[in-house]
Write an enzyme that holds these catalytic residues in place. Structure first.
Site, PDB file in Angstrom:
ATOM      1  N   ALA A  66       2.955  -5.774   5.906  1.00 43.94           N
ATOM      2  CA  ALA A  66       1.756  -6.169   6.638  1.00 43.94           C
ATOM      3  C   ALA A  66       0.927  -7.035   5.700  1.00 43.94           C
ATOM      4  O   ALA A  66       1.066  -6.962   4.477  1.00 43.94           O
ATOM      5  CB  ALA A  66       0.976  -4.925   7.054  1.00 43.94           C
ATOM      6  N   GLY A 105       6.004  -3.162   6.353  1.00 44.02           N
ATOM      7  CA  GLY A 105       6.134  -3.605   7.742  1.00 44.02           C
ATOM      8  C   GLY A 105       7.301  -4.551   7.940  1.00 44.02           C
ATOM      9  O   GLY A 105       7.862  -4.648   9.025  1.00 44.02           O
ATOM     10  N   GLU A 108      10.125  -2.405   8.439  1.00 48.30           N
ATOM     11  CA  GLU A 108       9.921  -1.719   9.723  1.00 48.30           C
ATOM     12  C   GLU A 108      10.241  -2.648  10.894  1.00 48.30           C
ATOM     13  O   GLU A 108      10.759  -2.201  11.918  1.00 48.30           O
ATOM     14  CB  GLU A 108       8.486  -1.201   9.801  1.00 48.30           C
ATOM     15  CG  GLU A 108       8.246  -0.045   8.832  1.00 48.30           C
ATOM     16  CD  GLU A 108       6.815   0.398   8.824  1.00 48.30           C
ATOM     17  OE1 GLU A 108       5.964  -0.366   8.332  1.00 48.30           O
ATOM     18  OE2 GLU A 108       6.537   1.500   9.301  1.00 48.30           O
ATOM     19  N   GLU A 128       4.546   1.542   0.874  1.00 49.08           N
ATOM     20  CA  GLU A 128       3.157   1.765   1.280  1.00 49.08           C
ATOM     21  C   GLU A 128       2.476   2.840   0.433  1.00 49.08           C
ATOM     22  O   GLU A 128       1.274   2.819   0.245  1.00 49.08           O
ATOM     23  CB  GLU A 128       3.088   2.156   2.749  1.00 49.08           C
ATOM     24  CG  GLU A 128       3.369   1.028   3.715  1.00 49.08           C
ATOM     25  CD  GLU A 128       4.844   0.840   4.020  1.00 49.08           C
ATOM     26  OE1 GLU A 128       5.699   1.292   3.239  1.00 49.08           O
ATOM     27  OE2 GLU A 128       5.147   0.204   5.052  1.00 49.08           O
TER      28      GLU A 128
HETATM   29  N1  T1G Z   1      -0.076  -8.992   1.937  1.00 46.54           N
HETATM   30  C1  T1G Z   1      -0.809 -10.035   1.500  1.00 46.54           C
HETATM   31  N2  T1G Z   1      -0.550 -10.717   0.344  1.00 46.54           N
HETATM   32  C2  T1G Z   1       0.497 -10.295  -0.380  1.00 46.54           C
HETATM   33  C3  T1G Z   1       1.298  -9.204   0.017  1.00 46.54           C
HETATM   34  C4  T1G Z   1       0.985  -8.546   1.241  1.00 46.54           C
HETATM   35  N3  T1G Z   1       1.716  -7.533   1.705  1.00 46.54           N
HETATM   36  N4  T1G Z   1       2.273  -9.033  -0.933  1.00 46.54           N
HETATM   37  C5  T1G Z   1       2.064  -9.977  -1.859  1.00 46.54           C
HETATM   38  N5  T1G Z   1       1.010 -10.723  -1.535  1.00 46.54           N
HETATM   39  C6  T1G Z   1       0.496 -11.873  -2.301  1.00 46.54           C
HETATM   40  C7  T1G Z   1      -0.033 -11.452  -3.664  1.00 46.54           C
HETATM   41  O1  T1G Z   1      -1.382 -11.025  -3.552  1.00 46.54           O
HETATM   42  C8  T1G Z   1       0.102 -12.752  -4.448  1.00 46.54           C
HETATM   43  O2  T1G Z   1      -0.970 -13.570  -4.042  1.00 46.54           O
HETATM   44  C9  T1G Z   1       1.372 -13.364  -3.875  1.00 46.54           C
HETATM   45  O3  T1G Z   1       1.587 -12.722  -2.599  1.00 46.54           O
HETATM   46  C10 T1G Z   1       2.583 -13.116  -4.734  1.00 46.54           C
HETATM   47  O4  T1G Z   1       2.628 -11.712  -4.979  1.00 46.54           O
HETATM   48  C11 T1G Z   1       2.423  -1.529   8.525  1.00 46.54           C
HETATM   49  C12 T1G Z   1       0.829  -0.910   6.404  1.00 46.54           C
HETATM   50  C13 T1G Z   1       6.431  -8.894  -2.430  1.00 46.54           C
HETATM   51  C14 T1G Z   1       7.409  -7.707  -4.411  1.00 46.54           C
HETATM   52  O5  T1G Z   1       3.224  -3.226  -0.406  1.00 46.54           O
HETATM   53  O6  T1G Z   1       5.145  -5.716  -3.828  1.00 46.54           O
HETATM   54  O7  T1G Z   1       3.341  -3.111   5.353  1.00 46.54           O
HETATM   55  O8  T1G Z   1      -1.994 -13.867  -6.335  1.00 46.54           O
HETATM   56  O9  T1G Z   1       2.294 -11.870  -7.453  1.00 46.54           O
HETATM   57  O10 T1G Z   1       5.586 -10.463  -8.343  1.00 46.54           O
HETATM   58  O11 T1G Z   1       3.683   0.075   7.399  1.00 46.54           O
HETATM   59  O12 T1G Z   1       3.953  -8.978  -3.946  1.00 46.54           O
HETATM   60  O13 T1G Z   1      -0.406 -15.572  -5.430  1.00 46.54           O
HETATM   61  O14 T1G Z   1      -2.680 -15.311  -4.397  1.00 46.54           O
HETATM   62  O15 T1G Z   1       3.103  -9.718  -6.347  1.00 46.54           O
HETATM   63  O16 T1G Z   1       7.008 -11.971  -6.815  1.00 46.54           O
HETATM   64  C15 T1G Z   1       3.575  -3.166   2.296  1.00 46.54           C
HETATM   65  C16 T1G Z   1       3.358  -5.726  -1.700  1.00 46.54           C
HETATM   66  C17 T1G Z   1       2.247  -3.611   2.807  1.00 46.54           C
HETATM   67  C18 T1G Z   1       4.426  -5.234  -0.742  1.00 46.54           C
HETATM   68  C19 T1G Z   1       6.413  -9.990  -4.637  1.00 46.54           C
HETATM   69  N6  T1G Z   1       4.139  -4.166   1.412  1.00 46.54           N
HETATM   70  N7  T1G Z   1       3.803  -6.894  -2.416  1.00 46.54           N
HETATM   71  O17 T1G Z   1       6.117  -9.785  -5.994  1.00 46.54           O
HETATM   72  O18 T1G Z   1       4.597 -11.769  -6.441  1.00 46.54           O
HETATM   73  S1  T1G Z   1       1.479  -2.388   3.801  1.00 46.54           S
HETATM   74  C20 T1G Z   1       3.868  -4.130   0.096  1.00 46.54           C
HETATM   75  C21 T1G Z   1       4.652  -6.768  -3.473  1.00 46.54           C
HETATM   76  C22 T1G Z   1       2.468  -2.310   5.163  1.00 46.54           C
HETATM   77  C23 T1G Z   1       3.120  -1.209   7.251  1.00 46.54           C
HETATM   78  C24 T1G Z   1       2.244  -1.143   6.058  1.00 46.54           C
HETATM   79  C25 T1G Z   1       4.945  -8.029  -4.232  1.00 46.54           C
HETATM   80  C26 T1G Z   1       6.321  -8.650  -3.899  1.00 46.54           C
HETATM   81  P1  T1G Z   1      -1.554 -14.660  -5.108  1.00 46.54           P
HETATM   82  P2  T1G Z   1       3.109 -11.199  -6.402  1.00 46.54           P
HETATM   83  P3  T1G Z   1       5.893 -11.021  -6.993  1.00 46.54           P
END
Ligand code: T1G
Length: 694
Positions: A66, A105, A108, A128
């Site tokens: 998400a 998500g 999912e 999450e």
């Molecule tokens: N939403 C918005 N921005 C995101 C993002 C996300 N989910 N994930 C990464 N970014 C942005 C981050 O802030 C950075 O921005 C850029 O992408 C690169 O990230 C409904 C509720 C995917 C493994 O928890 O683990 O889904 O600094 O520096 O090292 O059940 O990002 O460049 O402006 O980390 O290559 C669940 C979180 C969400 C994944 C990539 N998903 N992200 O790592 O790059 S909750 C997560 C990561 C959800 C559902 C629920 C990592 C990555 P900027 P980065 P990276």
């Protein structure tokens, strides 16, 4: 190829619709992406020429979750539930084509597809929990139906990214396709299932695994027990487990209701807010306002480390782990041999735990070359000095390094507190001098305080920040001041902890309060672990402090079986009557009147001065932003991530409350509690640290 919207395209090739997302940086499920998916699936379904749908992403990864930046705002566009229902109820097979990381998500959505294919380098996960949440789009109900309750608990409470090969073995992915040819592979797979007339397999209808798990309710409490220490203080792991229990014991739609209820509870709580804040804080810390992303970098292909002691050895390992050759220099052969032997033992211990193969141990050891001659640093791109914390020694070393190292080489010191401007002043290249403050054990602790001295150049700063990420560290750029950011704030807590013990609290009272707050251990237990005699000199000891007396009695901590605590043969700590008597004698001698001190006062006395010191650090410009201070304290000192960090916690409990208490303590106990002007100003303006702009 027809554009559905700004981030989604739809094309049809030989009866296979290809729905392509392109929403940098990680194809997160923003409103535009959700709308694009809902519209795209609808159009594919309505097109009689379409026999199957492939969902694929451009850029670095499949949908990574998400869009966390949208959390807390009003929902716009199609809901994720609508998107998933459109996919899952589609009368034509929908295939998720996965590369990069299908997370949260994103996975999912893939789980509502009828099939999933991936390239071998792809990974899948439901992380999450790291945001203080749980998969809120059916993941808690669908994942156990594929991988079973035990694996689902492991995946969801660790947030691990599972490699595609393991996903295939678990049934999370149906087929691996050739690396680099995901689109072709997914199209071929789609044609195959159409040709074979395979049934539309909905994950929600798979009940074998959850029915089998229903016969073993004991697995849940066994898992809770086995992980109690790791989950201590966190809400999200337990909530994830409860959702999996619901998946095992309830029909799908009822289980979904449980997931929704528990998701909303977590989303509305402070722990998730703190953990989502921390996710972005870590990434923000890499952004230096006056050092733009296009600052030229200095190539760092070889590294020198001076000193093969505990710190030097650990530092060398970081670079070897990243495949960077390291020359490690000591002054004496036995010290060098000891250092290299310790490095090897560390790797072998990791290999015994399955973290490395034997050949990886050898490969990393082969990257670390020992030497007794500093002239071997002549060609390295970076030297990290990790020797005694004495300014005269540092100055002598940097004078020599300046003469030996090639032009352009970066000269870094691992000092934890000394003035780096003074160290740089003995060189002809102050612009190349920087602090790289690693935390012990340097090969384990994530934090790297990068200390910018007055003349440190922007390329040296930019290079150091990038290098931190390459060696797996979380870096925060700080300024030169006593103790930099982390230790400077730690000194506030240590001072109060020691004073509290001489006012009537026992060491175990202070430790308990801070342990219950969420720290891995309290300051006195930590001192016993590290050794009370670090920096203590017997000849100079005058028995004037509690530590003096304990060390003079040879109560030097865990290593001597007694320190503040007494320890049994398994190093289990228990409050010591000996220490208690020493403390009481001390208090009596000082003429003070011991008093009963509440847990609340202990916590306020330890934490509020930390927050206040953070405000002073910001005022002095020794940290760029409040969240950088929180990044330091979470990754270097064990501040519980579900409480955000000292600055976030100050905002959360209310800076007005912190200020009022600091004034009360100042009136009672003196100026060490004097509120910082910034704290006064923020409270006067009704603002928070989070309102400050870098
Ligand atoms: N939403 C918005 N921005 C995101 C993002 C996300 N989910 N994930 C990464 N970014 C942005 C981050 O802030 C950075 O921005 C850029 O992408 C690169 O990230 C409904 C509720 C995917 C493994 O928890 O683990 O889904 O600094 O520096 O090292 O059940 O990002 O460049 O402006 O980390 O290559 C669940 C979180 C969400 C994944 C990539 N998903 N992200 O790592 O790059 S909750 C997560 C990561 C959800 C559902 C629920 C990592 C990555 P900027 P980065 P990276």
């Amino acid at each position: 190829m027809a554009a559905i919207n700004a981030v989604t395209d739809l094309s049809v090739e030989d009866g296979i619709a290809v729905l392509t997302l392109n929403s940098p940086p990680v194809n997160a499920l923003s409103a535009g992406v959700r709308d694009g998916l809902a519209l795209g699936v609808g159009q594919a379904l309505a097109d009689p020429a379409v026999k199957a749908v492939v969902l694929i992403c451009e850029g670095r990864t499949f949908i990574a979750g998400a869009d966390i930046t949208e959390f807390g705002g009003a929902q716009k566009g199609a809901s994720l539930f609508e998107v998933q229902t459109a996919i899952e109820d589609c009368s034509k097979p929908v295939i998720a084509a996965i590369h990069g990381t299908a997370l949260g998500g994103g996975l999912e959505v893939a789980l509502t597809c009828h099939y999933r294919v991936a390239v071998p380098s792809a990974k899948c996960g439901l992380p999450e929990v790291n945001l203080g949440l749980l998969p809120g789009a059916g993941g808690t109900q669908r994942l156990p139906r594929i991988v079973g309750a035990q694996k689902a608990m492991e995946m969801m409470t660790s947030g691990q990214h599972v490699p595609a090969k393991q996903c295939l073995a678990m049934g999370l992915v149906d087929e691996l396709v050739e690396e680099g040819k995901l689109r072709d592979g997914a199209l071929a797979f789609a044609r195959k299932i159409v040709a074979e007339g395979r049934p539309l397999k909905r994950v929600r209808d798979l009940n074998d695994k959850v029915e089998a798990d229903r016969a073993h309710p004991e697995v849940f409490d066994a898992f809770r027990k086995a992980n109690a220490r790791k989950f201590r203080g966190f809400l999200a792991p337990e909530y994830n487990i409860r959702c999996i229990e619901a998946a095992v014991n309830l029909p799908f739609d009822e289980g979904l209701q449980v997931e929704r209820k528990l998701f909303m509870e977590l989303m509305s709580g402070y722990q998730s807010a703190a953990q989502r804040y921390s996710f972005f804080a870590e990434r923000q810390a890499a952004k230096i306002p006056d050092v733009p992303d296009d600052t030229p970098l200095i190539p760092v292909e070889t590294v020198g480390v001076l000193g093969a002691g505990t710190m030097g050895g650990g530092i060398a390992m970081n670079f070897a782990n990243a495949g960077i050759p390291v020359t490690i220099v000591e002054v004496k052969q036995d010290a060098l041999d000891r250092g290299l032997s310790t490095i090897r033992k560390n790797y072998e211990r990791t290999a015994q735990r399955g973290g490395l193969t034997a050949e990886q141990v050898e490969q990393r050891m082969s990257l670390i070359k020992g030497s007794l001659d500093m002239n071997d640093f002549a060609t390295v791109d970076l030297v990290v000095e990790a020797v005694f914390e004495r300014m005269d020694i540092k100055k002598d070393i940097f004078t020599k390094l300046d003469a030996i190292c090639k032009d352009g080489a970066i000269l870094a010191t691992n000092t934890s507190a000394l003035n780096i401007d003074e160290i740089a002043s003995v060189t002809k290249r102050p612009e190349a001098v920087i602090g790289l403050h690693f935390f012990s054990p340097a090969n384990v602790m994530k934090l790297l305080e990068i200390v910018r001295a007055d003349h440190t150049s922007k390329p040296v700063i930019a290079t150091s920040m990038k290098l931190a990420k390459k060696i797996g560290k979380i870096a925060a750029l700080v300024g030169v001041c006593p103790g930099f950011v982390g230790n400077r704030i730690l000194a506030q807590r240590q001072r109060e902890a020691n004073k509290l013990v001489l006012e009537g609290a026992m060491p175990w009272d202070v430790d308990r309060v801070l342990y219950d707050f969420g720290f891995p251990m309290g300051p006195f237990a930590m001192s016993d672990l590290a050794g009370l005699d670090i920096g203590w000199v017997k000849e100079k000891s005058k028995g004037e402090t509690l530590r003096d007396v304990l060390c003079e009695m040879d109560r030097r901590g865990q290593k001597t079986g007694a320190g503040f605590y007494d320890y049994d043969e398994n190093r289990n700590a228990k409050p010591s009557p000996v220490t208690e008597k020493i403390i009481k004698d001390f208090i009596e001698k000082s003429g003070a009147n011991p008093r009963q001190i509440s847990d609340e006062e202990i916590l306020e006395r330890c934490i509020y001065p930390m927050i206040n010191e953070g405000a002073k650090i910001l005022e002095e410009g020794k940290a760029i932003r409040a969240s950088d201070i929180d990044v330091v304290w979470q990754n270097g000192y064990g501040w519980p991530v579900y409480r955000g960090g000292p600055m976030w916690w100050g905002d959360h409990i209310g800076l007005d409350k912190v200020l009022a208490k600091m004034k009360e303590f100042e009136a009672k106990m003196g100026e060490q509690f004097k509120p910082s002007p910034l704290l006064e100003r923020l409270v006067a303006e009704g603002k928070k640290f989070s309102d400050l702009k870098a």
